[in-house]
Design a protein around this motif. Sequence first.
Motif, PDB file in Angstrom:
ATOM      1  N   THR A  38      39.934 110.325 -46.563  1.00  0.00           N
ATOM      2  CA  THR A  38      39.889 110.867 -45.202  1.00  0.00           C
ATOM      3  C   THR A  38      39.716 112.383 -45.171  1.00  0.00           C
ATOM      4  OG1 THR A  38      42.297 111.180 -45.022  1.00  0.00           O
ATOM      5  CG2 THR A  38      41.419 109.024 -44.419  1.00  0.00           C
ATOM      6  N   LEU A  39      39.214 112.840 -44.031  1.00  0.00           N
ATOM      7  CA  LEU A  39      39.122 114.258 -43.696  1.00  0.00           C
ATOM      8  C   LEU A  39      39.869 114.472 -42.389  1.00  0.00           C
ATOM      9  CD1 LEU A  39      35.319 114.836 -44.421  1.00  0.00           C
ATOM     10  CD2 LEU A  39      37.242 115.615 -45.838  1.00  0.00           C
ATOM     11  N   PRO A  40      40.234 115.714 -42.064  1.00  0.00           N
ATOM     12  CA  PRO A  40      40.884 115.964 -40.778  1.00  0.00           C
ATOM     13  C   PRO A  40      40.066 115.392 -39.619  1.00  0.00           C
ATOM     14  CG  PRO A  40      41.055 117.909 -42.156  1.00  0.00           C
ATOM     15  CD  PRO A  40      40.162 116.944 -42.894  1.00  0.00           C
ATOM     16  N   GLY A  41      40.734 114.673 -38.748  1.00  0.00           N
ATOM     17  CA  GLY A  41      40.063 114.040 -37.620  1.00  0.00           C
ATOM     18  C   GLY A  41      39.772 112.575 -37.826  1.00  0.00           C
ATOM     19  N   ASP A  42      39.796 112.103 -39.089  1.00  0.00           N
ATOM     20  CA  ASP A  42      39.582 110.675 -39.357  1.00  0.00           C
ATOM     21  C   ASP A  42      40.798 109.861 -38.913  1.00  0.00           C
ATOM     22  OD1 ASP A  42      37.067 111.071 -40.409  1.00  0.00           O
ATOM     23  OD2 ASP A  42      37.754 111.150 -42.488  1.00  0.00           O
ATOM     24  N   THR A  43      40.605 108.552 -38.797  1.00  0.00           N
ATOM     25  CA  THR A  43      41.648 107.650 -38.306  1.00  0.00           C
ATOM     26  C   THR A  43      42.165 106.748 -39.419  1.00  0.00           C
ATOM     27  OG1 THR A  43      40.779 107.636 -36.053  1.00  0.00           O
ATOM     28  CG2 THR A  43      42.171 105.783 -36.685  1.00  0.00           C
ATOM     29  N   ILE A  44      43.491 106.603 -39.469  1.00  0.00           N
ATOM     30  CA  ILE A  44      44.145 105.644 -40.362  1.00  0.00           C
ATOM     31  C   ILE A  44      44.950 104.685 -39.496  1.00  0.00           C
ATOM     32  CG2 ILE A  44      45.828 105.334 -42.219  1.00  0.00           C
ATOM     33  CD1 ILE A  44      45.175 108.100 -43.235  1.00  0.00           C
ATOM     34  N   PHE A  45      44.771 103.384 -39.728  1.00  0.00           N
ATOM     35  CA  PHE A  45      45.572 102.364 -39.053  1.00  0.00           C
ATOM     36  C   PHE A  45      46.814 102.060 -39.890  1.00  0.00           C
ATOM     37  CE2 PHE A  45      42.047  99.964 -36.483  1.00  0.00           C
ATOM     38  CZ  PHE A  45      41.921 101.075 -35.662  1.00  0.00           C
ATOM     39  N   VAL A  46      47.920 101.831 -39.192  1.00  0.00           N
ATOM     40  CA  VAL A  46      49.155 101.366 -39.822  1.00  0.00           C
ATOM     41  C   VAL A  46      49.718 100.262 -38.951  1.00  0.00           C
ATOM     42  CG1 VAL A  46      49.677 103.613 -40.873  1.00  0.00           C
ATOM     43  CG2 VAL A  46      50.567 103.073 -38.591  1.00  0.00           C
ATOM     44  N   ASP A  47      50.646  99.485 -39.490  1.00  0.00           N
ATOM     45  CA  ASP A  47      51.350  98.516 -38.657  1.00  0.00           C
ATOM     46  C   ASP A  47      52.294  99.260 -37.718  1.00  0.00           C
ATOM     47  OD1 ASP A  47      50.203  96.200 -39.647  1.00  0.00           O
ATOM     48  OD2 ASP A  47      51.722  95.919 -41.202  1.00  0.00           O
ATOM     49  N   ASP A  48      52.649  98.619 -36.613  1.00  0.00           N
ATOM     50  CA  ASP A  48      53.625  99.173 -35.682  1.00  0.00           C
ATOM     51  C   ASP A  48      54.580  98.046 -35.285  1.00  0.00           C
ATOM     52  OD1 ASP A  48      55.085 100.546 -33.831  1.00  0.00           O
ATOM     53  OD2 ASP A  48      53.397 101.046 -32.518  1.00  0.00           O
ATOM     54  N   PRO A  49      55.801  98.035 -35.877  1.00  0.00           N
ATOM     55  CA  PRO A  49      56.450  99.067 -36.688  1.00  0.00           C
ATOM     56  C   PRO A  49      55.966  99.034 -38.139  1.00  0.00           C
ATOM     57  CG  PRO A  49      57.919  97.194 -36.496  1.00  0.00           C
ATOM     58  CD  PRO A  49      56.717  96.887 -35.617  1.00  0.00           C
ATOM     59  N   ALA A  50      56.289 100.127 -38.854  1.00  0.00           N
ATOM     60  CA  ALA A  50      55.917 100.221 -40.267  1.00  0.00           C
ATOM     61  C   ALA A  50      56.779 101.279 -40.941  1.00  0.00           C
ATOM     62  CB  ALA A  50      54.433 100.562 -40.416  1.00  0.00           C
ATOM     63  N   TRP A  51      56.566 101.427 -42.252  1.00  0.00           N
ATOM     64  CA  TRP A  51      57.301 102.410 -43.050  1.00  0.00           C
ATOM     65  C   TRP A  51      57.012 103.803 -42.520  1.00  0.00           C
ATOM     66  CZ3 TRP A  51      55.419 105.163 -47.825  1.00  0.00           C
ATOM     67  CH2 TRP A  51      56.462 105.809 -48.489  1.00  0.00           C
ATOM     68  N   PHE A  52      58.058 104.498 -42.131  1.00  0.00           N
ATOM     69  CA  PHE A  52      57.928 105.729 -41.359  1.00  0.00           C
ATOM     70  C   PHE A  52      57.375 106.914 -42.137  1.00  0.00           C
ATOM     71  CE2 PHE A  52      62.238 104.915 -42.840  1.00  0.00           C
ATOM     72  CZ  PHE A  52      62.438 105.990 -43.699  1.00  0.00           C
ATOM     73  N   LEU A  53      57.615 107.018 -43.437  1.00  0.00           N
ATOM     74  CA  LEU A  53      57.293 108.237 -44.166  1.00  0.00           C
ATOM     75  C   LEU A  53      55.803 108.563 -44.120  1.00  0.00           C
ATOM     76  CD1 LEU A  53      58.661 110.452 -45.825  1.00  0.00           C
ATOM     77  CD2 LEU A  53      58.083 109.165 -47.874  1.00  0.00           C
ATOM     78  N   MET A  54      54.969 107.531 -44.125  1.00  0.00           N
ATOM     79  CA  MET A  54      53.532 107.803 -44.182  1.00  0.00           C
ATOM     80  C   MET A  54      53.007 108.389 -42.875  1.00  0.00           C
ATOM     81  SD  MET A  54      51.982 103.943 -44.190  1.00  0.00           S
ATOM     82  CE  MET A  54      52.568 102.676 -43.068  1.00  0.00           C
ATOM     83  N   PHE A  55      53.707 108.184 -41.752  1.00  0.00           N
ATOM     84  CA  PHE A  55      53.219 108.736 -40.486  1.00  0.00           C
ATOM     85  C   PHE A  55      53.114 110.254 -40.581  1.00  0.00           C
ATOM     86  CE2 PHE A  55      55.744 105.113 -38.263  1.00  0.00           C
ATOM     87  CZ  PHE A  55      54.832 104.189 -38.725  1.00  0.00           C
ATOM     88  N   GLY A  56      54.218 110.870 -41.004  1.00  0.00           N
ATOM     89  CA  GLY A  56      54.229 112.321 -41.106  1.00  0.00           C
ATOM     90  C   GLY A  56      53.295 112.831 -42.178  1.00  0.00           C
ATOM     91  N   SER A  57      53.217 112.104 -43.284  1.00  0.00           N
ATOM     92  CA  SER A  57      52.358 112.516 -44.385  1.00  0.00           C
ATOM     93  C   SER A  57      50.887 112.512 -43.964  1.00  0.00           C
ATOM     94  CB  SER A  57      52.571 111.592 -45.583  1.00  0.00           C
ATOM     95  OG  SER A  57      51.691 111.903 -46.635  1.00  0.00           O
ATOM     96  N   PHE A  58      50.461 111.435 -43.309  1.00  0.00           N
ATOM     97  CA  PHE A  58      49.069 111.338 -42.874  1.00  0.00           C
ATOM     98  C   PHE A  58      48.760 112.368 -41.784  1.00  0.00           C
ATOM     99  CE2 PHE A  58      49.022 106.514 -43.985  1.00  0.00           C
ATOM    100  CZ  PHE A  58      48.929 106.842 -45.336  1.00  0.00           C
ATOM    101  N   ALA A  59      49.687 112.544 -40.849  1.00  0.00           N
ATOM    102  CA  ALA A  59      49.466 113.500 -39.772  1.00  0.00           C
ATOM    103  C   ALA A  59      49.339 114.921 -40.319  1.00  0.00           C
ATOM    104  CB  ALA A  59      50.601 113.420 -38.758  1.00  0.00           C
TER     105      ALA A  59
END
Length: 492
Positions: free
Chosen positions: A214-235
């Motif tokens: 990915t590059l800034p502006g690209d989209t990543i899908f995750v489950d909702d709910p899901a493991w929280f740590l990756m949200f902040g990391s990806f953002a």
Amino acid sequence: MTSTAHSRRPAPALSIVSPQVLSRESGASLVEQIVRSIESRIDDKLLRSGARMPSIREFAESHQVSRFTVVEAYDRLVAKGYLESRRGSGFFVRERAPMTAAGKPRAVDSAPQQLDVVWLVRNMFRQYPTQNSPGSGLLPAEWLDGELVANGLRAVSRQHQSLLLNYGNPQGSPQLRQQLQLKLAELEIAATPEQFVTTAGVTQALDIIARHFTLPGDTIFVDDPAWFLMFGSFAAMGTKVIGIPRLADGPDIDKLAELAALHKPKLYVINSVLHNPTSTSLSAAKAFQILKIAEQHDFTIVEDDIYCDLHPGAAVQPATRIAALDQLNRVIYLGGFSKTLAANLRVGFIATSPDMAKRLADRKMLSTLTTSDIGERVIYKILSEGHYRKHADRLRGKLDAVRDKTVRQLERIGLEIDIGAPAGIFLWVDARCDTNVLTEKAMEQGYLLAPGSLFSPSQLPSTRMRVNVANMQDSGLLRFLEREIGKVASRA
């Protein structure tokens, strides 16, 4: 008429440390435990500047410790700038100016600390007693086999010293990658040693993959709910993180197809087996549909299977891995051993196509050169000698022994469990109140909860929370939840 003397009586001392927090079996002294607990409450603004501390006598009696212990703890807190002593009045929380990197005070942020991903991770590392941490993602240390790990370490230490002093292989220990080939073959995923890249846990694996794709502006899908740590990391990488509603048998397929057409994601990160936080597993029908949508919209599926070894197997309970259907063409498979062996053994792995494995190994080298060859040799030793399988069997048995009991206890005190899971560590429960508020109250009593808001990319308030069934055996914790949930029910 109220007397002047009565009106000036000081406010009652606060309850600072729950007695359950102090453990005489802990490796830390009682003084250290008291200091650490009070520090954390002041840092998290659960104790405000100017708040009066219990007197030495009150604290000693309520926590069943000696006055000398309390005196030493308070003195340390004064020396560290957390408390101040007012002659004749007692001890009070000191107003502390946070320090900048240059060592100069900066303005105090008067706003209460927000419950967010970093908050939960920080508190997980404050070493709460296991029984006080239903929000933690780890099994109790006494459930794990320290001797198994120690034997592996001793065996590795007896190998030639040159093996201990040099860098490891950038792609990972060749011996371990051969062993991982056998492990995945049992899951009907064919992979050669060249298709593996070892990592410092699944956390690093996700970081490497996201930075590659990915590059800034690209989209990543995750489950909702899901493991929280990756949200902040990806953002933090500048990507857009979008949640796909998770149902009992996998994602909402209609929503996945709709959002994929709209956002054209680069990645979809999913727990197929023993999903965190619901412990549900993917159905075969959903697995086929996910793969079909990924092919249609050209995105890569990242299958995080960190809880793989806590599942009893497809012969006992249905479970489908997308990597077994795809054979590592469009799917990148992740695994690791921190949940079952030791959190301190940060050994995970990526399994993917041979060409992608080389690219991700290069990406890994740019950030960390190699991972710990010593840790990888320890894991290889444990896996290759056949002890790990029996250890995983014992862990599943212990979880099975407490899961039904925990469900009954939680339902008795008013928590709703509408998503039942027959295996795994977690329950996804409905407390029928804002679990951010409940978590703050629990912190005051020395308990660490995991509110549902942290498990969604939206971070909106939620009545849900994740419960670790292995860490729900403390009677004080159950009484606290029963009391707080009862208050909610009485207002309804």
